[in-house]
Write a protein that holds these residues in place. Structure first.
Motif, PDB file in Angstrom:
ATOM      1  N   GLN A 156       0.824  -1.205   0.000  1.00  0.00           N
ATOM      2  CA  GLN A 156       0.000   0.000   0.000  1.00  0.00           C
ATOM      3  C   GLN A 156       0.860   1.258   0.000  1.00  0.00           C
ATOM      4  O   GLN A 156       2.005   1.235   0.481  1.00  0.00           O
ATOM      5  N   PRO A 157       0.341   2.355  -0.524  1.00  0.00           N
ATOM      6  CA  PRO A 157       1.072   3.622  -0.435  1.00  0.00           C
ATOM      7  C   PRO A 157       1.436   3.936   1.013  1.00  0.00           C
ATOM      8  O   PRO A 157       0.624   3.739   1.925  1.00  0.00           O
ATOM      9  N   GLY A 158       2.680   4.393   1.180  1.00  0.00           N
ATOM     10  CA  GLY A 158       3.192   4.664   2.524  1.00  0.00           C
ATOM     11  C   GLY A 158       3.860   3.475   3.167  1.00  0.00           C
ATOM     12  O   GLY A 158       4.502   3.616   4.221  1.00  0.00           O
TER      13      GLY A 158
ATOM     14  N   SER B 251       8.146   4.550   2.734  1.00  0.00           N
ATOM     15  CA  SER B 251       7.261   5.635   2.262  1.00  0.00           C
ATOM     16  C   SER B 251       6.961   5.485   0.778  1.00  0.00           C
ATOM     17  O   SER B 251       7.085   6.437   0.003  1.00  0.00           O
TER      18      SER B 251
ATOM     19  N   ARG C 118       5.350   5.186  -2.851  1.00  0.00           N
ATOM     20  CA  ARG C 118       4.352   5.978  -3.571  1.00  0.00           C
ATOM     21  C   ARG C 118       3.895   5.200  -4.804  1.00  0.00           C
ATOM     22  O   ARG C 118       4.578   4.280  -5.266  1.00  0.00           O
ATOM     23  N   ASP C 119       2.749   5.612  -5.336  1.00  0.00           N
ATOM     24  CA  ASP C 119       2.245   4.972  -6.556  1.00  0.00           C
ATOM     25  C   ASP C 119       3.313   4.955  -7.649  1.00  0.00           C
ATOM     26  O   ASP C 119       3.462   3.959  -8.387  1.00  0.00           O
ATOM     27  N   GLU C 120       4.049   6.051  -7.758  1.00  0.00           N
ATOM     28  CA  GLU C 120       5.027   6.170  -8.843  1.00  0.00           C
ATOM     29  C   GLU C 120       6.266   5.300  -8.648  1.00  0.00           C
ATOM     30  O   GLU C 120       7.141   5.264  -9.525  1.00  0.00           O
ATOM     31  N   ASP C 121       6.361   4.605  -7.534  1.00  0.00           N
ATOM     32  CA  ASP C 121       7.451   3.644  -7.334  1.00  0.00           C
ATOM     33  C   ASP C 121       7.114   2.283  -7.941  1.00  0.00           C
ATOM     34  O   ASP C 121       7.967   1.380  -7.943  1.00  0.00           O
ATOM     35  N   THR C 122       5.891   2.123  -8.417  1.00  0.00           N
ATOM     36  CA  THR C 122       5.515   0.875  -9.075  1.00  0.00           C
ATOM     37  C   THR C 122       6.413   0.642 -10.291  1.00  0.00           C
ATOM     38  O   THR C 122       6.500   1.494 -11.175  1.00  0.00           O
TER      39      THR C 122
ATOM     40  N   VAL D 192       2.728  -0.644  -6.026  1.00  0.00           N
ATOM     41  CA  VAL D 192       2.255   0.186  -4.914  1.00  0.00           C
ATOM     42  C   VAL D 192       0.838   0.628  -5.240  1.00  0.00           C
ATOM     43  O   VAL D 192       0.614   1.388  -6.182  1.00  0.00           O
ATOM     44  N   SER D 193      -0.108   0.110  -4.489  1.00  0.00           N
ATOM     45  CA  SER D 193      -1.513   0.393  -4.780  1.00  0.00           C
ATOM     46  C   SER D 193      -2.359   0.097  -3.555  1.00  0.00           C
ATOM     47  O   SER D 193      -2.061  -0.819  -2.782  1.00  0.00           O
ATOM     48  N   SER D 194      -3.422   0.868  -3.413  1.00  0.00           N
ATOM     49  CA  SER D 194      -4.354   0.619  -2.309  1.00  0.00           C
ATOM     50  C   SER D 194      -5.503  -0.276  -2.769  1.00  0.00           C
ATOM     51  O   SER D 194      -6.382  -0.620  -1.984  1.00  0.00           O
TER      52      SER D 194
END
Lengths: 120, 107
Positions: free
Chosen positions: A13-15, A85, A87-91, A118-120
């Motif tokens: 998840q993000p974070g 930490s 983030r979505d953009e780390d996918t 990275v996703s909720s």
């Protein structure tokens, strides 16, 4: 034969946090600078971080500085990337890569990669 | 940061064709340039380093040239296994940067 095998990817998840590993074989691991490079879906390659053979010199891309930590254990022939930490953009698919030599910033061997989502 | 720009973004060609891909750096990088081949689901492969030096084991149909800001990768006679995405990368500084990639497709 040089082999680099990444592991540790997955859905987070993000974070959240994740730790990637890269198992190296077929060469004297402690004498080479090692790197992490990533590729986001549909995008090009992006260098993430580098660590020298003795861990004395470490560099990070601005996009991950302060959130990611690269490390290595020469006794275990292993490279790591602690990612916090997220983030979505780390996918991305994260690749472990070896520097060709000590004088050029060129990657001569790469692993097959491990996917981080990275996703909720 | 040094920006790398490749052209074209994609190219269609046939087996046996000669193909050239160009890469431009936003500032002079001498001969500190590498080229990689990347196929889906595979590890990227180093083809050329120092702008024109062929990595061990890479077929001689691959060649590189250039210095300063302008570089080229040439494949002299395309083989079926050459269809892939190609990336240039500046190796002038620890902050390595890649071009956006050139996808080489079968015509």
């Amino acid at each position: 034969e040089v082999q680099l095998v990444e592991s540790g990817g997955g859905l987070v998840q993000p974070g959240g946090s994740l730790r990637l590993s890269c198992a190296a074989s077929g060469f004297t691991f402690s004498t080479y600078t090692m790197n992490w490079v990533r590729q986001a879906p549909g995008k090009g390659l992006e260098w993430v971080s580098s660590i020298s053979g003795t861990s004395t010199t470490i560099y990070y891309a601005d996009s991950v500085k302060g959130r990611f930590t690269i490390s290595r254990d020469n006794a275990k022939n292993s490279l790591y990337l602690q990612m916090n930490s997220l983030r979505d953009e780390d996918t991305a698919v994260y690749y472990c890569a070896r520097d060709r030599d000590g004088t050029s910033y060129v990657f001569d061997y790469w692993g097959q990669g491990t996917l981080v989502t990275v996703s909720s | 940061d040094i920006q790398m720009t490749q052209s074209p973004s994609s190219v269609s060609a046939s087996v046996g064709d000669r193909v050239t891909i160009t890469c431009r750096a936003s500032q002079g990088i001498s001969s500190w340039l590498a080229w990689y081949q990347h196929k889906p689901g595979k590890a990227p492969k180093l083809l050329i380093y120092a702008a024109s030096s062929l990595q061990s084991g890479v077929p001689s149909r691959f060649s590189g040239s250039g210095s300063g800001t302008d570089f080229t990768l040439t494949i002299s006679s395309l083989q079926p296994e050459d269809f892939a995405t190609y990336y240039c990368q500046q190796s002038n500084s620890f902050h390595r940067t890649f071009g956006q990639g050139t996808k080489l497709e079968i015509k």
